[in-house]
Design a protein around this motif. Structure first.
Motif, PDB file in Angstrom:
ATOM      1  N   SER A  20     -28.105 -31.984 -52.877  1.00 18.05           N
ATOM      2  CA  SER A  20     -29.442 -31.040 -53.206  1.00 18.05           C
ATOM      3  C   SER A  20     -29.790 -30.311 -51.940  1.00 18.05           C
ATOM      4  O   SER A  20     -29.517 -30.994 -50.959  1.00 18.05           O
ATOM      5  CB  SER A  20     -30.446 -32.088 -53.561  1.00 18.05           C
ATOM      6  OG  SER A  20     -30.198 -32.787 -54.809  1.00 18.05           O
ATOM      7  N   GLY A  21     -30.429 -29.348 -52.185  1.00 15.66           N
ATOM      8  CA  GLY A  21     -30.961 -28.449 -51.208  1.00 15.66           C
ATOM      9  C   GLY A  21     -31.194 -27.053 -51.548  1.00 15.66           C
ATOM     10  O   GLY A  21     -31.435 -26.904 -52.892  1.00 15.66           O
ATOM     11  N   ALA A  22     -31.339 -26.006 -50.472  1.00 18.21           N
ATOM     12  CA  ALA A  22     -31.720 -24.752 -50.739  1.00 18.21           C
ATOM     13  C   ALA A  22     -30.480 -23.935 -51.412  1.00 18.21           C
ATOM     14  O   ALA A  22     -29.409 -24.076 -50.507  1.00 18.21           O
ATOM     15  CB  ALA A  22     -32.633 -24.110 -49.776  1.00 18.21           C
ATOM     16  N   ALA A  23     -30.528 -22.822 -52.174  1.00 18.83           N
ATOM     17  CA  ALA A  23     -29.629 -22.134 -52.647  1.00 18.83           C
ATOM     18  C   ALA A  23     -30.262 -20.577 -52.454  1.00 18.83           C
ATOM     19  O   ALA A  23     -31.502 -20.481 -52.643  1.00 18.83           O
ATOM     20  CB  ALA A  23     -29.113 -22.216 -53.991  1.00 18.83           C
ATOM     21  N   SER A  24     -29.533 -19.724 -52.059  1.00 22.02           N
ATOM     22  CA  SER A  24     -29.785 -18.324 -52.209  1.00 22.02           C
ATOM     23  C   SER A  24     -28.814 -17.560 -52.812  1.00 22.02           C
ATOM     24  O   SER A  24     -27.978 -18.198 -53.616  1.00 22.02           O
ATOM     25  CB  SER A  24     -29.984 -17.713 -50.758  1.00 22.02           C
ATOM     26  OG  SER A  24     -28.811 -18.030 -50.074  1.00 22.02           O
ATOM     27  N   TYR A  25     -29.117 -16.078 -52.930  1.00 17.99           N
ATOM     28  CA  TYR A  25     -28.129 -15.423 -53.852  1.00 17.99           C
ATOM     29  C   TYR A  25     -27.792 -14.228 -53.060  1.00 17.99           C
ATOM     30  O   TYR A  25     -28.476 -14.064 -52.133  1.00 17.99           O
ATOM     31  CB  TYR A  25     -28.629 -15.236 -55.257  1.00 17.99           C
ATOM     32  CG  TYR A  25     -29.643 -13.925 -55.204  1.00 17.99           C
ATOM     33  CD1 TYR A  25     -29.231 -12.653 -55.420  1.00 17.99           C
ATOM     34  CD2 TYR A  25     -31.060 -14.202 -55.074  1.00 17.99           C
ATOM     35  CE1 TYR A  25     -30.026 -11.462 -55.563  1.00 17.99           C
ATOM     36  CE2 TYR A  25     -32.110 -12.997 -54.935  1.00 17.99           C
ATOM     37  CZ  TYR A  25     -31.573 -11.781 -55.474  1.00 17.99           C
ATOM     38  OH  TYR A  25     -32.263 -10.804 -55.434  1.00 17.99           O
ATOM     39  N   TYR A  26     -26.608 -13.715 -53.226  1.00 19.63           N
ATOM     40  CA  TYR A  26     -25.814 -12.657 -52.797  1.00 19.63           C
ATOM     41  C   TYR A  26     -25.819 -11.629 -53.757  1.00 19.63           C
ATOM     42  O   TYR A  26     -25.413 -11.894 -55.059  1.00 19.63           O
ATOM     43  CB  TYR A  26     -24.881 -12.871 -51.649  1.00 19.63           C
ATOM     44  CG  TYR A  26     -23.731 -13.332 -52.464  1.00 19.63           C
ATOM     45  CD1 TYR A  26     -22.594 -12.739 -52.924  1.00 19.63           C
ATOM     46  CD2 TYR A  26     -23.616 -14.886 -52.460  1.00 19.63           C
ATOM     47  CE1 TYR A  26     -21.553 -13.349 -53.424  1.00 19.63           C
ATOM     48  CE2 TYR A  26     -22.641 -15.604 -53.199  1.00 19.63           C
ATOM     49  CZ  TYR A  26     -21.692 -14.660 -53.559  1.00 19.63           C
ATOM     50  OH  TYR A  26     -20.410 -15.248 -54.218  1.00 19.63           O
ATOM     51  N   SER A  27     -25.544 -10.357 -53.448  1.00 24.07           N
ATOM     52  CA  SER A  27     -24.899  -9.130 -54.149  1.00 24.07           C
ATOM     53  C   SER A  27     -24.107  -8.350 -53.556  1.00 24.07           C
ATOM     54  O   SER A  27     -24.198  -7.238 -53.403  1.00 24.07           O
ATOM     55  CB  SER A  27     -26.196  -8.377 -54.762  1.00 24.07           C
ATOM     56  OG  SER A  27     -26.917  -7.800 -53.763  1.00 24.07           O
ATOM     57  N   GLY A  28     -23.134  -9.011 -52.754  1.00 28.55           N
ATOM     58  CA  GLY A  28     -22.147  -8.221 -51.951  1.00 28.55           C
ATOM     59  C   GLY A  28     -21.216  -7.488 -52.907  1.00 28.55           C
ATOM     60  O   GLY A  28     -21.068  -7.709 -53.868  1.00 28.55           O
ATOM     61  N   LYS A  29     -20.415  -6.645 -51.976  1.00 30.38           N
ATOM     62  CA  LYS A  29     -19.617  -5.900 -52.448  1.00 30.38           C
ATOM     63  C   LYS A  29     -18.238  -5.908 -51.901  1.00 30.38           C
ATOM     64  O   LYS A  29     -18.341  -6.581 -50.667  1.00 30.38           O
ATOM     65  CB  LYS A  29     -19.903  -4.159 -52.698  1.00 30.38           C
ATOM     66  CG  LYS A  29     -21.108  -4.059 -53.779  1.00 30.38           C
ATOM     67  CD  LYS A  29     -21.337  -2.711 -53.535  1.00 30.38           C
ATOM     68  CE  LYS A  29     -22.458  -2.371 -54.726  1.00 30.38           C
ATOM     69  NZ  LYS A  29     -22.852  -0.947 -54.447  1.00 30.38           N
ATOM     70  N   GLY A  30     -17.170  -5.836 -52.287  1.00 30.24           N
ATOM     71  CA  GLY A  30     -16.121  -5.866 -51.402  1.00 30.24           C
ATOM     72  C   GLY A  30     -15.315  -7.263 -51.821  1.00 30.24           C
ATOM     73  O   GLY A  30     -15.473  -7.694 -52.667  1.00 30.24           O
ATOM     74  N   ARG A  31     -14.406  -7.552 -50.737  1.00 33.40           N
ATOM     75  CA  ARG A  31     -13.610  -8.904 -51.065  1.00 33.40           C
ATOM     76  C   ARG A  31     -14.373 -10.138 -50.511  1.00 33.40           C
ATOM     77  O   ARG A  31     -15.123  -9.958 -49.437  1.00 33.40           O
ATOM     78  CB  ARG A  31     -12.335  -9.104 -50.029  1.00 33.40           C
ATOM     79  CG  ARG A  31     -11.674  -7.516 -50.664  1.00 33.40           C
ATOM     80  CD  ARG A  31     -10.406  -8.093 -51.480  1.00 33.40           C
ATOM     81  NE  ARG A  31      -9.631  -6.838 -51.936  1.00 33.40           N
ATOM     82  CZ  ARG A  31      -9.144  -6.992 -53.304  1.00 33.40           C
ATOM     83  NH1 ARG A  31      -9.337  -8.183 -54.134  1.00 33.40           N
ATOM     84  NH2 ARG A  31      -8.299  -5.976 -53.596  1.00 33.40           N
ATOM     85  N   THR A  32     -14.155 -11.372 -51.283  1.00 35.99           N
ATOM     86  CA  THR A  32     -14.609 -12.476 -50.560  1.00 35.99           C
ATOM     87  C   THR A  32     -13.557 -12.935 -49.723  1.00 35.99           C
ATOM     88  O   THR A  32     -12.411 -12.582 -49.512  1.00 35.99           O
ATOM     89  CB  THR A  32     -14.787 -13.217 -51.638  1.00 35.99           C
ATOM     90  OG1 THR A  32     -13.609 -13.782 -52.310  1.00 35.99           O
ATOM     91  CG2 THR A  32     -15.801 -12.716 -52.963  1.00 35.99           C
ATOM     92  N   ALA A  33     -14.005 -14.332 -49.148  1.00 36.63           N
ATOM     93  CA  ALA A  33     -13.011 -15.119 -48.329  1.00 36.63           C
ATOM     94  C   ALA A  33     -11.857 -15.542 -48.880  1.00 36.63           C
ATOM     95  O   ALA A  33     -10.612 -15.569 -48.555  1.00 36.63           O
ATOM     96  CB  ALA A  33     -13.739 -16.431 -47.730  1.00 36.63           C
ATOM     97  N   SER A  34     -11.794 -15.596 -50.283  1.00 31.65           N
ATOM     98  CA  SER A  34     -10.832 -15.962 -51.013  1.00 31.65           C
ATOM     99  C   SER A  34      -9.536 -14.817 -51.413  1.00 31.65           C
ATOM    100  O   SER A  34      -8.574 -15.034 -52.037  1.00 31.65           O
ATOM    101  CB  SER A  34     -11.144 -16.679 -52.429  1.00 31.65           C
ATOM    102  OG  SER A  34     -11.792 -15.810 -53.214  1.00 31.65           O
ATOM    103  N   GLY A  35     -10.213 -13.700 -51.000  1.00 28.56           N
ATOM    104  CA  GLY A  35      -9.632 -12.411 -51.441  1.00 28.56           C
ATOM    105  C   GLY A  35      -9.829 -11.794 -52.843  1.00 28.56           C
ATOM    106  O   GLY A  35      -9.211 -11.037 -53.202  1.00 28.56           O
ATOM    107  N   GLY A  36     -10.861 -12.265 -53.314  1.00 26.52           N
ATOM    108  CA  GLY A  36     -11.350 -12.080 -54.623  1.00 26.52           C
ATOM    109  C   GLY A  36     -12.606 -10.959 -54.478  1.00 26.52           C
ATOM    110  O   GLY A  36     -12.827 -10.334 -53.486  1.00 26.52           O
ATOM    111  N   HIS A  37     -13.129 -10.974 -55.713  1.00 23.90           N
ATOM    112  CA  HIS A  37     -14.357 -10.149 -55.718  1.00 23.90           C
ATOM    113  C   HIS A  37     -15.643 -10.765 -56.268  1.00 23.90           C
ATOM    114  O   HIS A  37     -15.322 -11.828 -56.904  1.00 23.90           O
ATOM    115  CB  HIS A  37     -14.201  -8.789 -56.625  1.00 23.90           C
ATOM    116  CG  HIS A  37     -13.389  -7.700 -56.070  1.00 23.90           C
ATOM    117  ND1 HIS A  37     -13.730  -6.846 -55.170  1.00 23.90           N
ATOM    118  CD2 HIS A  37     -11.844  -7.624 -56.655  1.00 23.90           C
ATOM    119  CE1 HIS A  37     -12.431  -5.986 -54.979  1.00 23.90           C
ATOM    120  NE2 HIS A  37     -11.333  -6.602 -56.001  1.00 23.90           N
TER     121      HIS A  37
END
Length: 106
Positions: A20-37
């Motif tokens: 349990s804790g705080a969550a935020s959101y992102y709307s990034g573009k490009g590649r993620t750390a896993s190489g996906g989108h």
């Protein structure tokens, strides 16, 4: 020998983990750390393996979403997960930007 050892290792029950804790959101573009989108129902977590599915529940309104971990983060102290914009819509947290959530592995 490996067959019996492998069967023994695989027969251990897998226990769900919950945070349990705080969550935020992102709307990034490009590649993620896993190489996906960044997808509609994806999230970033510091330690869970890529491809893990978790249920994120907004504790203020009870809404939940199942997301796939495909990135690393959040990198802001006190936050336990970053969800994509689509997941934030489902969770009803776009307006506030941050919400108190429960994260459970599936």
């Amino acid at each position: 020998m490996c067959a019996s050892l492998c069967v023994s290792i695989l027969s251990f029950p897998v226990h769900a983990q919950t945070w349990s804790g705080a969550a935020s959101y992102y709307s990034g573009k490009g590649r993620t750390a896993s190489g996906g989108h960044v997808g509609a129902m994806t999230a970033a977590h510091r330690t869970l393996p890529f491809g893990s599915k978790v249920r994120v529940t907004n504790l203020a309104n009870g809404r939940s979403a199942v997301v796939t971990i495909n990135d690393r983060g959040p990198f802001i102290r006190g936050r336990i997960i970053d969800v994509s914009k689509g997941a934030a819509n489902v969770l009803g947290m776009r307006q506030s930007g941050v919400a108190r959530v429960r994260v459970s592995t599936l």
